[in-house]
Design a protein around this motif. Structure first.
Motif, PDB file in Angstrom:
ATOM      1  N   ASN A 190       0.802  -1.213   0.000  1.00  0.00           N
ATOM      2  CA  ASN A 190       0.000   0.000   0.000  1.00  0.00           C
ATOM      3  C   ASN A 190       0.844   1.276   0.000  1.00  0.00           C
ATOM      4  O   ASN A 190       0.355   2.329   0.392  1.00  0.00           O
ATOM      5  CB  ASN A 190      -0.851  -0.027   1.294  1.00  0.00           C
ATOM      6  CG  ASN A 190      -2.066   0.819   1.182  1.00  0.00           C
ATOM      7  OD1 ASN A 190      -2.474   1.152   0.069  1.00  0.00           O
ATOM      8  ND2 ASN A 190      -2.629   1.211   2.306  1.00  0.00           N
ATOM      9  N   TYR A 192       2.089   3.446  -2.090  1.00  0.00           N
ATOM     10  CA  TYR A 192       1.720   4.650  -2.834  1.00  0.00           C
ATOM     11  C   TYR A 192       0.595   5.405  -2.123  1.00  0.00           C
ATOM     12  O   TYR A 192       0.684   6.612  -1.911  1.00  0.00           O
ATOM     13  CB  TYR A 192       1.325   4.296  -4.269  1.00  0.00           C
ATOM     14  CG  TYR A 192       0.942   5.525  -5.060  1.00  0.00           C
ATOM     15  CD1 TYR A 192       1.914   6.459  -5.436  1.00  0.00           C
ATOM     16  CD2 TYR A 192      -0.391   5.786  -5.394  1.00  0.00           C
ATOM     17  CE1 TYR A 192       1.561   7.617  -6.128  1.00  0.00           C
ATOM     18  CE2 TYR A 192      -0.741   6.934  -6.085  1.00  0.00           C
ATOM     19  CZ  TYR A 192       0.237   7.845  -6.448  1.00  0.00           C
ATOM     20  OH  TYR A 192      -0.095   8.998  -7.124  1.00  0.00           O
ATOM     21  N   ASP A 193      -0.459   4.681  -1.727  1.00  0.00           N
ATOM     22  CA  ASP A 193      -1.589   5.340  -1.061  1.00  0.00           C
ATOM     23  C   ASP A 193      -1.159   5.963   0.265  1.00  0.00           C
ATOM     24  O   ASP A 193      -1.594   7.053   0.631  1.00  0.00           O
ATOM     25  CB  ASP A 193      -2.729   4.347  -0.806  1.00  0.00           C
ATOM     26  CG  ASP A 193      -3.396   3.934  -2.108  1.00  0.00           C
ATOM     27  OD1 ASP A 193      -3.193   4.622  -3.127  1.00  0.00           O
ATOM     28  OD2 ASP A 193      -4.108   2.909  -2.111  1.00  0.00           O
ATOM     29  N   ASP A 197      -1.340   9.971   1.069  1.00  0.00           N
ATOM     30  CA  ASP A 197      -2.090  10.455   2.244  1.00  0.00           C
ATOM     31  C   ASP A 197      -1.269  11.498   3.008  1.00  0.00           C
ATOM     32  O   ASP A 197      -1.813  12.463   3.545  1.00  0.00           O
ATOM     33  CB  ASP A 197      -2.406   9.249   3.155  1.00  0.00           C
ATOM     34  CG  ASP A 197      -2.939   9.693   4.506  1.00  0.00           C
ATOM     35  OD1 ASP A 197      -3.967  10.387   4.521  1.00  0.00           O
ATOM     36  OD2 ASP A 197      -2.323   9.370   5.548  1.00  0.00           O
TER      37      ASP A 197
END
Ligand code: SF4
Length: 252
Positions: A190, A192-193, A197
Motif C-alpha cells: 500500500n 503509494y496510497d 495520504d
C-alpha cells in the motif's frame, strides 16, 4: 536535559544532500520504536527496531549517552570537527528523534548559533512533533528531512503521522523534503496510497524514497524495487550511500 549519543564527520548518505560533507550530531531518545525495521543482537539480547538503535534504546547503550548541559559543549565539538577543514560543511542534527529537544534551551541555542554563523542545517525528524515556529524562529532557516514512517515501521498510524506537525514544517521552511523508507513488502501492499495520504497536500515538496537496509545485502534486496517504484510514480530515489560505501561501519 539533552543527550548526545555520537558525533562524526562524514558524507550525508541519504536524501536531498546525498554526498555532501557534513558534521553529524546524533541525539538520544525517540518517541517511536519502529519495531519492524530490523532485529539486532546487542549484548546477547535480541532487540527489534531501527538502525539507530543506539540512540533509541538507552537501557542497552547507557554508556554512549552523554548529558549535554550547555550549548557551548556542542559548539566546541563542532569546532573540533572544523579544525582541519577550510570550508563549512553542512551540519546534520539527527537521532533518535532530535525534535524531542526542540524547545530545550541548550538545543535551540545551538540551532541559533548554527544559523547565525551561516551553516546549512538539516534536522532529520520523523515529523511527529509540532514546533512553534513563531516562538522559535531560527527553525525557519533549518531544512527538515521529514522521514515520516509508513505502516512497515510497525508503529500505529496515530503515533507515526501528525499532519499538524508536518503542516507547520512545510508552511514555515523553504527547502524541507519528505523521505520514506521502503521495502518490497510495503511497495506491493500500500506504499503509494500511504505516501499520497501524507504528501498529497504539498505537491511543491520533494519526495524521496529510500530502500530499507542498514546492511549492504539487505539494501541490495530492496534498492531496485524502490527505484522502479520511483520511476512509476515520479518520486526521487535516494540511496543509502553510507551503507553502499562503508556497510555497517559505525559513525559513517
Ligand atoms: S523514528 Fe527513526 S529513530 Fe525513531 S525508532 Fe523510528 S527509525 Fe528509529
Amino acid at each position: 536535559m539533552i543527550y548526545l549519543v555520537e558525533h562524526f564527520y562524514s558524507i550525508q548518505g541519504e536524501g536531498k544532500f546525498i554526498g555532501t560533507p557534513s558534521v553529524f550530531f546524533r541525539f538520544g531518545g525517540c518517541n517511536l520504536k519502529c519495531p519492524s525495521f530490523g532485529e539486532y543482537f546487542v549484548k546477547g539480547k535480541k532487540v527489534f527496531g531501527c538502525d539507530s538503535v543506539r540512540a533509541v534504546n538507552r537501557k542497552l547503550f547507557e554508556g554512549d549517552w552523554q548529558k549535554i548541559e550547555s550549548s557551548q559543549t556542542l559548539i566546541d565539538i563542532l569546532e573540533d570537527h572544523l579544525q582541519n577543514l577550510d570550508f563549512k560543511p553542512h551540519v546534520v542534527l539527527t537521532g533518535g528523534e532530535p525534535l524531542l529537544y526542540w524547545n530545550d534551551e541548550v538545543f535551540y541555542t545551538f540551532v541559533q548559533y548554527l544559523i547565525e554563523n551561516g551553516f546549512i542545517v538539516t534536522i532529520e525528524t520523523n515529523a511527529t512533533i509540532k514546533i512553534d515556529f513563531a516562538k522559535f524562529p531560527a527553525y525557519k532557516d533549518v531544512i527538515f528531512a521529514m522521514a515520516v514512517k509508513l505502516s512497515n515501521s510497525g508503529d500505529p498510524y496515530e503515533k507515526r503521522v501528525n499532519k499538524e506537525a508536518i503542516k507547520a514544517i512545510v508552511e514555515n521552511t523553504a527547502y524541507s523534503f519528505f523521505k520514506f523508507t521502503l521495502a518490497r513488502g510495503i511497495i506491493e501492499f500500500n506504499a503509494y496510497d500511504e505516501i499520497v495520504d501524507i504528501v498529497g497536500e504539498y505537491p511543491e515538496v520533494e519526495v524521496f524514497c529510500m530502500p530499507l537496509g542498514d546492511r549492504l545485502d539487505i539494501l541490495r534486496k530492496n534498492d531496485k524495487i524502490v527505484a522502479e517504484f520511483c520511476l512509476l510514480h515520479g518520486f526521487i530515489y535516494s540511496d543509502r550511500l553510507q551503507v553502499r560505501l562503508w556497510n555497517r561501519e559505525r559513525m559513517r
